[in-house]
Write an enzyme that holds these catalytic residues in place. Structure first.
Site, PDB file in Angstrom:
ATOM      1  N   ASP A  79       0.838  -1.194   0.000  1.00  0.00           N
ATOM      2  CA  ASP A  79       0.000   0.000   0.000  1.00  0.00           C
ATOM      3  C   ASP A  79       0.873   1.244   0.000  1.00  0.00           C
ATOM      4  O   ASP A  79       1.443   1.613   1.023  1.00  0.00           O
ATOM      5  CB  ASP A  79      -0.922  -0.002   1.212  1.00  0.00           C
ATOM      6  CG  ASP A  79      -1.897   1.163   1.221  1.00  0.00           C
ATOM      7  OD1 ASP A  79      -2.054   1.813   0.164  1.00  0.00           O
ATOM      8  OD2 ASP A  79      -2.501   1.423   2.276  1.00  0.00           O
ATOM      9  N   ASP A 313      -1.600   5.215  -5.713  1.00  0.00           N
ATOM     10  CA  ASP A 313      -1.986   4.375  -4.575  1.00  0.00           C
ATOM     11  C   ASP A 313      -2.217   2.924  -4.998  1.00  0.00           C
ATOM     12  O   ASP A 313      -3.227   2.600  -5.607  1.00  0.00           O
ATOM     13  CB  ASP A 313      -3.259   4.957  -3.955  1.00  0.00           C
ATOM     14  CG  ASP A 313      -3.670   4.257  -2.671  1.00  0.00           C
ATOM     15  OD1 ASP A 313      -2.943   3.364  -2.217  1.00  0.00           O
ATOM     16  OD2 ASP A 313      -4.721   4.617  -2.133  1.00  0.00           O
TER      17      ASP A 313
END
Length: 504
Positions: A79, A313
């Site tokens: 992440d 992201d």
């Protein structure tokens, strides 16, 4: 302060894939898995999911790699939108952790507790809570001693997250330093900035050691398993993937945040420094089928950011943007109902959504702009683009470029100097991987499905599991911090000063 051993390739036994040493760093394949949770739609509801078709994902996929913490191997999600490493522990119960009973859990009997705890919330509303501790942590061929991590006992956000973001937003680092020094974000950030060396995110700490050729990592997500012979993507640490030269990437600076925008206050030893919060870059504009889309007219909330920026992201399975721009895009290509967020369009008409970055176009593969086809292979939905919140404190971006973008572009993340960003600024590099005949490939996939009774070629994906990770590793040993902190306060570069834009 650092001890190393000769590395050898690390085997990921359950998948048959190899993590290996490459010139300048390490390369490790992702384990591409279907989320246990399911994708959230624009209204925040979880939807049932089921694999992937030739037109893109119909599941909420996550990308994991094996991480060993104190001898226990888990598979946390990569992440870039967060900065903390956490895994579920054996203190999780059926009611406190929304995970499968078969998930690998960290064993609390060997936990080296810090005395602090943390709570983290993600953009989709999910979160995790638990105590913070220290243990030797290994990823690919790199072992870091005394790495801070969360041993989570309450979560609805899966079985673990490996945050690759900046120390500035690390909830774990913040909790430890506040408890041990009394530091407050309202004062200068001396304790926080120097504390990164001991308590910071895993890859940020590695970047500070000079153990890597360059303080960076790169992410390459393949579009679909049916297109890439079963390979799911590559994470490289310390360098770019083999065969990729820095000069082929378009490099742009990461946005820095002033204190009144939610950023760190400057430390007393570097009073003019401004620090990054997110892997966030300015974009020149958004284009649909070659035409520029008008910018959003929605005002920001309590901030006044310059330009238009985007968060990059890996933890986001969708593309997110301002709701007025999203409405414009979907209304122009589909029969779109903004109330239900349902955008229906012909499967065989390609549309290209592209982002102009550093003066160059970086498109999303038209096969990943649509998904979940009907049984007749005639009607599809544009379900990869949803609305997001306007810019606000600590989040100045209007766009979030998730997996559909990252499956179409190789992205390199360069930390630079984490204590003195002005010495070596952070930046992100982009390289488009969309094939020149992507439109034809879309049309061919639809034609093949029509000839097959409306059934698209598809693949299913197993639930996440950890992979065995046994290897001789490079071990980075963190000794007393005082000498390093002294050098940081004097302005010494803590990372390789390579600017990330020349040949590696």
């Amino acid at each position: 302060s650092f001890v190393s051993a000769s590395p050898v390739p690390e085997m990921l036994a359950s998948s048959g894939l190899k993590a290996r040493k490459i010139p300048g760093g390490y390369s490790i394949p992702f384990k591409r898995t279907k989320s246990n949770l399911g994708r959230r739609d624009a209204g925040g509801m979880r939807r049932a999911v089921s694999g992937e078709s030739g037109l893109g994902d119909s599941s909420d996929f996550i990308y994991t790699i094996p991480v060993e913490i104190g001898g226990v191997v888990t598979a946390p999600q990569l992440d870039t939108g967060s900065s903390d490493l956490w895994v579920i522990s054996d203190a999780c119960t059926a009611s406190s952790c929304n995970v499968a009973a078969t998930e690998t859990r960290y064993t609390m009997s060997t936990f080296n507790e810090s005395g602090s705890s943390f709570t983290i919330r993600y953009g989709d509303g999910s979160g995790a809570f638990g105590p913070i501790g220290f243990d030797t942590t290994t990823v690919a061929g790199i072992a870091i001693q005394n790495q801070a991590f969360g041993a989570v006992n309450t979560t609805d956000a899966g079985s673990g997250v490996f945050g690759l973001g900046f120390p500035s937003v690390s909830q774990i680092q913040k909790a430890i330093i506040q408890d041990r020094t009394g530091w407050s974000s309202e004062t200068d950030s001396d304790d926080f900035v120097t504390g990164t060396y001991q308590y910071g995110p895993l890859l940020a700490r590695v970047a500070m050691t000079n153990a890597l050729e360059m303080p960076m990592f790169a992410v390459e997500l393949q579009r679909a398993t049916i297109d890439v012979d079963g390979q799911d993507g590559i994470l490289t640490v310390g360098t770019l993937p083999e065969g990729v030269d820095n000069s082929s990437l378009t490099w742009v600076p990461v946005r820095l945040y002033k204190p009144d925008e939610g950023g760190l206050r400057a430390p007393s030893f570097a009073p003019d420094e401004v620090y990054p919060l997110n892997w966030e870059i300015d974009i020149d504009g958004v284009f649909l089928d070659g035409e520029r889309i008008a910018d959003s007219s929605i005002p920001p909330n309590g901030v006044n950011p310059s330009g238009i920026s985007a968060l990059v992201d890996t933890g986001n399975s969708l593309l997110r943007g301002p709701y007025d721009v999203v409405d414009d895009i979907l209304s122009s290509v589909a029969n779109y109902d903004p109330v239900t967020n349902l955008a229906i369009l012909p499967c065989d008409v390609p549309h290209t959504l592209a982002f102009q970055i550093g003066g160059k176009m970086f498109p999303v593969d038209p096969r990943d702009f649509i998904g979940e086809p009907s049984e007749d292979a005639l009607t599809c939905v544009a379900n990869k683009l949803v609305a997001s919140d306007p810019p606000h404190l600590t989040s100045l971006f209007r766009w979030s470029l998730g997996d559909p973008f990252m499956k179409s572009n190789l992205v390199a993340f360069y930390y630079g100097n984490l204590t003195h960003p002005s010495v070596d600024p952070p930046r992100i590099g982009f390289l488009s991987t969309v094939p020149s005949n992507a439109d034809i490939l879309l049309e061919q996939a639809v034609a093949d499905a029509k000839a097959n009774g409306g059934t698209f070629d598809s693949t299913s994906v197993a639930a996440p599991t950890a992979s065995a990770a046994t290897a001789t590793k490079i071990t980075v040993s963190f000794g007393a911090a005082s000498a390093t902190q002294t050098s940081l306060a004097a302005g010494a570069a803590s990372t390789d000063s390579n600017d990330g834009s020349s040949g590696s």
